[in-house]
Design a protein around this motif. Structure first.
Motif, PDB file in Angstrom:
ATOM      1  N   GLU A  91      39.031  32.490  43.858  1.00  0.00           N
ATOM      2  CA  GLU A  91      38.650  32.435  42.451  1.00  0.00           C
ATOM      3  C   GLU A  91      39.893  32.247  41.597  1.00  0.00           C
ATOM      4  OE1 GLU A  91      35.653  32.409  41.312  1.00  0.00           O
ATOM      5  OE2 GLU A  91      34.445  33.183  42.963  1.00  0.00           O
ATOM      6  N   GLY A  92      39.707  31.641  40.404  1.00  0.00           N
ATOM      7  CA  GLY A  92      40.803  31.487  39.469  1.00  0.00           C
ATOM      8  C   GLY A  92      41.819  30.438  39.896  1.00  0.00           C
ATOM      9  N   GLU A  93      42.886  30.328  39.100  1.00  0.00           N
ATOM     10  CA  GLU A  93      43.945  29.364  39.366  1.00  0.00           C
ATOM     11  C   GLU A  93      44.992  29.926  40.325  1.00  0.00           C
ATOM     12  OE1 GLU A  93      45.418  28.487  35.485  1.00  0.00           O
ATOM     13  OE2 GLU A  93      43.404  28.077  34.715  1.00  0.00           O
ATOM     14  N   ALA A  94      45.167  31.230  40.315  1.00  0.00           N
ATOM     15  CA  ALA A  94      46.090  31.908  41.228  1.00  0.00           C
ATOM     16  C   ALA A  94      45.557  33.315  41.438  1.00  0.00           C
ATOM     17  CB  ALA A  94      47.502  31.949  40.643  1.00  0.00           C
TER      18      ALA A  94
ATOM     19  N   THR B 198      44.818  55.416  49.444  1.00  0.00           N
ATOM     20  CA  THR B 198      44.739  53.983  49.753  1.00  0.00           C
ATOM     21  C   THR B 198      44.147  53.246  48.568  1.00  0.00           C
ATOM     22  OG1 THR B 198      44.399  54.488  52.095  1.00  0.00           O
ATOM     23  CG2 THR B 198      43.920  52.251  51.379  1.00  0.00           C
ATOM     24  N   LEU B 199      44.847  52.198  48.121  1.00  0.00           N
ATOM     25  CA  LEU B 199      44.408  51.431  46.960  1.00  0.00           C
ATOM     26  C   LEU B 199      44.390  49.946  47.277  1.00  0.00           C
ATOM     27  CD1 LEU B 199      46.542  53.127  44.144  1.00  0.00           C
ATOM     28  CD2 LEU B 199      44.129  53.549  44.643  1.00  0.00           C
ATOM     29  N   ASP B 200      43.267  49.315  46.970  1.00  0.00           N
ATOM     30  CA  ASP B 200      43.221  47.854  46.909  1.00  0.00           C
ATOM     31  C   ASP B 200      43.730  47.428  45.542  1.00  0.00           C
ATOM     32  OD1 ASP B 200      42.340  47.135  49.389  1.00  0.00           O
ATOM     33  OD2 ASP B 200      40.275  46.691  48.788  1.00  0.00           O
ATOM     34  N   VAL B 201      44.537  46.385  45.527  1.00  0.00           N
ATOM     35  CA  VAL B 201      45.071  45.847  44.274  1.00  0.00           C
ATOM     36  C   VAL B 201      44.760  44.360  44.238  1.00  0.00           C
ATOM     37  CG1 VAL B 201      47.135  45.488  42.871  1.00  0.00           C
ATOM     38  CG2 VAL B 201      46.930  47.547  44.284  1.00  0.00           C
ATOM     39  N   ALA B 202      44.183  43.886  43.135  1.00  0.00           N
ATOM     40  CA  ALA B 202      43.837  42.469  43.020  1.00  0.00           C
ATOM     41  C   ALA B 202      44.174  41.970  41.625  1.00  0.00           C
ATOM     42  CB  ALA B 202      42.350  42.251  43.313  1.00  0.00           C
ATOM     43  N   ALA B 203      44.730  40.756  41.570  1.00  0.00           N
ATOM     44  CA  ALA B 203      45.008  40.097  40.288  1.00  0.00           C
ATOM     45  C   ALA B 203      44.589  38.642  40.411  1.00  0.00           C
ATOM     46  CB  ALA B 203      46.481  40.198  39.931  1.00  0.00           C
ATOM     47  N   VAL B 204      43.844  38.153  39.423  1.00  0.00           N
ATOM     48  CA  VAL B 204      43.387  36.765  39.415  1.00  0.00           C
ATOM     49  C   VAL B 204      43.721  36.167  38.055  1.00  0.00           C
ATOM     50  CG1 VAL B 204      41.442  35.197  39.656  1.00  0.00           C
ATOM     51  CG2 VAL B 204      41.509  37.291  41.003  1.00  0.00           C
TER      52      VAL B 204
ATOM     53  N   THR C 229      35.906  33.032  33.007  1.00  0.00           N
ATOM     54  CA  THR C 229      35.949  31.582  32.827  1.00  0.00           C
ATOM     55  C   THR C 229      34.889  31.118  31.841  1.00  0.00           C
ATOM     56  OG1 THR C 229      36.762  31.310  35.091  1.00  0.00           O
ATOM     57  CG2 THR C 229      35.834  29.368  34.015  1.00  0.00           C
ATOM     58  N   GLU C 230      33.698  31.691  31.931  1.00  0.00           N
ATOM     59  CA  GLU C 230      32.620  31.315  31.018  1.00  0.00           C
ATOM     60  C   GLU C 230      32.937  31.730  29.587  1.00  0.00           C
ATOM     61  OE1 GLU C 230      27.758  31.763  30.510  1.00  0.00           O
ATOM     62  OE2 GLU C 230      28.779  32.620  32.256  1.00  0.00           O
ATOM     63  N   VAL C 231      33.511  32.908  29.418  1.00  0.00           N
ATOM     64  CA  VAL C 231      33.897  33.363  28.077  1.00  0.00           C
ATOM     65  C   VAL C 231      34.920  32.421  27.468  1.00  0.00           C
ATOM     66  CG1 VAL C 231      35.188  35.152  26.854  1.00  0.00           C
ATOM     67  CG2 VAL C 231      33.328  35.789  28.381  1.00  0.00           C
ATOM     68  N   LEU C 232      35.916  32.012  28.254  1.00  0.00           N
ATOM     69  CA  LEU C 232      36.950  31.115  27.753  1.00  0.00           C
ATOM     70  C   LEU C 232      36.407  29.729  27.426  1.00  0.00           C
ATOM     71  CD1 LEU C 232      39.860  32.109  30.155  1.00  0.00           C
ATOM     72  CD2 LEU C 232      39.662  32.653  27.725  1.00  0.00           C
ATOM     73  N   ALA C 233      35.261  29.372  28.018  1.00  0.00           N
ATOM     74  CA  ALA C 233      34.605  28.098  27.722  1.00  0.00           C
ATOM     75  C   ALA C 233      33.673  28.195  26.517  1.00  0.00           C
ATOM     76  CB  ALA C 233      33.823  27.617  28.938  1.00  0.00           C
ATOM     77  N   GLY C 234      33.628  29.377  25.876  1.00  0.00           N
ATOM     78  CA  GLY C 234      32.815  29.557  24.701  1.00  0.00           C
ATOM     79  C   GLY C 234      31.434  30.091  24.962  1.00  0.00           C
ATOM     80  N   GLY C 235      31.160  30.480  26.222  1.00  0.00           N
ATOM     81  CA  GLY C 235      29.849  30.989  26.555  1.00  0.00           C
ATOM     82  C   GLY C 235      29.781  32.507  26.552  1.00  0.00           C
ATOM     83  N   THR C 236      28.591  33.019  26.789  1.00  0.00           N
ATOM     84  CA  THR C 236      28.361  34.452  26.899  1.00  0.00           C
ATOM     85  C   THR C 236      27.705  34.723  28.243  1.00  0.00           C
ATOM     86  OG1 THR C 236      28.046  34.683  24.510  1.00  0.00           O
ATOM     87  CG2 THR C 236      27.238  36.465  25.899  1.00  0.00           C
ATOM     88  N   PRO C 237      28.409  35.385  29.149  1.00  0.00           N
ATOM     89  CA  PRO C 237      27.838  35.638  30.484  1.00  0.00           C
ATOM     90  C   PRO C 237      26.555  36.450  30.396  1.00  0.00           C
ATOM     91  CG  PRO C 237      30.187  36.137  30.439  1.00  0.00           C
ATOM     92  CD  PRO C 237      29.763  35.940  29.019  1.00  0.00           C
ATOM     93  N   LYS C 238      25.584  36.081  31.231  1.00  0.00           N
ATOM     94  CA  LYS C 238      24.346  36.845  31.288  1.00  0.00           C
ATOM     95  C   LYS C 238      24.544  38.095  32.124  1.00  0.00           C
ATOM     96  CE  LYS C 238      21.414  32.721  30.940  1.00  0.00           C
ATOM     97  NZ  LYS C 238      20.369  31.916  31.624  1.00  0.00           N
ATOM     98  N   PRO C 239      23.873  39.187  31.788  1.00  0.00           N
ATOM     99  CA  PRO C 239      23.974  40.405  32.604  1.00  0.00           C
ATOM    100  C   PRO C 239      23.541  40.140  34.044  1.00  0.00           C
ATOM    101  CG  PRO C 239      22.855  40.848  30.512  1.00  0.00           C
ATOM    102  CD  PRO C 239      22.973  39.362  30.642  1.00  0.00           C
ATOM    103  N   THR C 240      24.245  40.739  34.980  1.00  0.00           N
ATOM    104  CA  THR C 240      23.858  40.605  36.384  1.00  0.00           C
ATOM    105  C   THR C 240      22.600  41.415  36.629  1.00  0.00           C
ATOM    106  OG1 THR C 240      26.171  40.384  37.005  1.00  0.00           O
ATOM    107  CG2 THR C 240      24.629  40.905  38.768  1.00  0.00           C
ATOM    108  N   PRO C 241      21.560  40.800  37.188  1.00  0.00           N
ATOM    109  CA  PRO C 241      20.323  41.551  37.453  1.00  0.00           C
ATOM    110  C   PRO C 241      20.587  42.742  38.356  1.00  0.00           C
ATOM    111  CG  PRO C 241      19.966  39.194  37.737  1.00  0.00           C
ATOM    112  CD  PRO C 241      21.440  39.403  37.584  1.00  0.00           C
ATOM    113  N   SER C 242      19.915  43.837  38.113  1.00  0.00           N
ATOM    114  CA  SER C 242      20.075  45.041  38.936  1.00  0.00           C
ATOM    115  C   SER C 242      19.680  44.738  40.372  1.00  0.00           C
ATOM    116  CB  SER C 242      19.211  46.167  38.386  1.00  0.00           C
ATOM    117  OG  SER C 242      19.317  47.315  39.195  1.00  0.00           O
TER     118      SER C 242
END
Length: 270
Positions: free
Chosen positions: A191-194, A214-220, A254-267
């Motif tokens: 996902e993402g550019e890097a 123990t920690l997972d660390v992630a950056a996108v 990515t959707e926010v930066l494109a001017g959109g509004t993400p829909k809530p993820t269905p439960s």
């Protein structure tokens, strides 16, 4: 006579068109009349609030945050994840263990400090929003933020160097004595550019008993913006939840930066 008049009128129109838009010169083909004709009326023109790679707003950052439904298992939303601090992460790095000396030791110290105060990519230069979740003794911290592009690029390169630069070292001082720290690279969803993933484990003692944090660390990275995830605890790190946060959260940003509004993820959707 009517036929002659019609022919004369048609000839006049053709002559007018040739003068205004015809001819062999490039300038004539792109004249003002053509430009105006192709441009829609002002009432029909819209300007998106943001474009891919555009400026992240406070509202946009909040809209890009994930929810419990984006994660697997039984994560519960918490009110104020900014109060989370684990003293196992505090201490000084034993620089004598490093063959390349002080530089690598400083990088490892920076890692531990940034995990403690949740500034993995440095301080945001623009809008930011955070959220957090708990599951048993594990915690997942999630941030969306805008940075100076050059600074963000450098921070991502720094993260990539840590599995080699830090690998294994000793953390001294603090309330927990000497601790052994291991830094291992882990693969994230594409996902993402890097992107950069790490698993950091800290072995020490707490109240006289042996413990391992123990920690997972992630950056996108997405343009000059990024999401960061820190996930884990004394019971270990749930790698699937880290990957879910990345896989669900990056498209939202990515959707926010494109001017959109993400829909809530269905439960119930994984």
């Amino acid at each position: 006579m009517r036929v002659l008049a019609a022919a004369l009128a048609a000839g006049t129109l053709l002559a007018t068109a040739a003068c205004s838009g015809g001819g062999d010169s490039p300038g004539a083909a792109s004249g003002t009349a053509s430009t105006v004709a192709e441009r829609p009326p002002a009432a029909q023109r819209t300007t998106p609030s943001s474009t891919p790679g555009g400026e992240l707003t406070k509202a946009g950052a909040r809209s890009a945050l994930i929810t419990e439904s984006d994660l697997e298992d039984d994560w519960n939303l918490v009110k104020d994840p900014s109060t989370w601090r684990d003293s196992l992460l505090l201490g000084d790095v034993d620089a004598a263990e490093f063959l390349t000396g002080r530089s690598d030791a400083q990088d490892c110290k920076r890692l531990m400090d940034s995990l403690y105060d949740e500034t993995l990519l440095g301080s945001p230069s623009g809008a930011s929003a955070v959220t957090g979740f708990e599951q048993g003794d594990s915690r997942l911290y999630y941030q969306v933020a805008a940075y100076e592009k050059a600074d963000l690029d450098q921070s991502m390169e720094w993260l990539k160097s840590l599995p080699s630069a830090c690998d294994e070292f000793t953390l001294t001082g603090g309330d927990h004595g000497d601790r052994t720290v291991q830094v291992v690279e882990r693969t994230l969803p594409e996902e993402g550019e890097a992107r950069q993933g790490l698993t950091v484990s800290v072995k020490g003692t707490s109240d006289g008993d042996p413990v391992t944090l123990t920690l997972d660390v992630a950056a996108v990275q997405v343009g000059a913006n990024a999401i960061t995830v820190t996930n884990g605890g004394l019971d270990g790190a749930d790698h699937d939840s880290t990957d879910a946060a990345v896989a669900q959260g990056t498209p939202r940003l990515t959707e926010v930066l494109a001017g959109g509004t993400p829909k809530p993820t269905p439960s119930g959707v994984e």
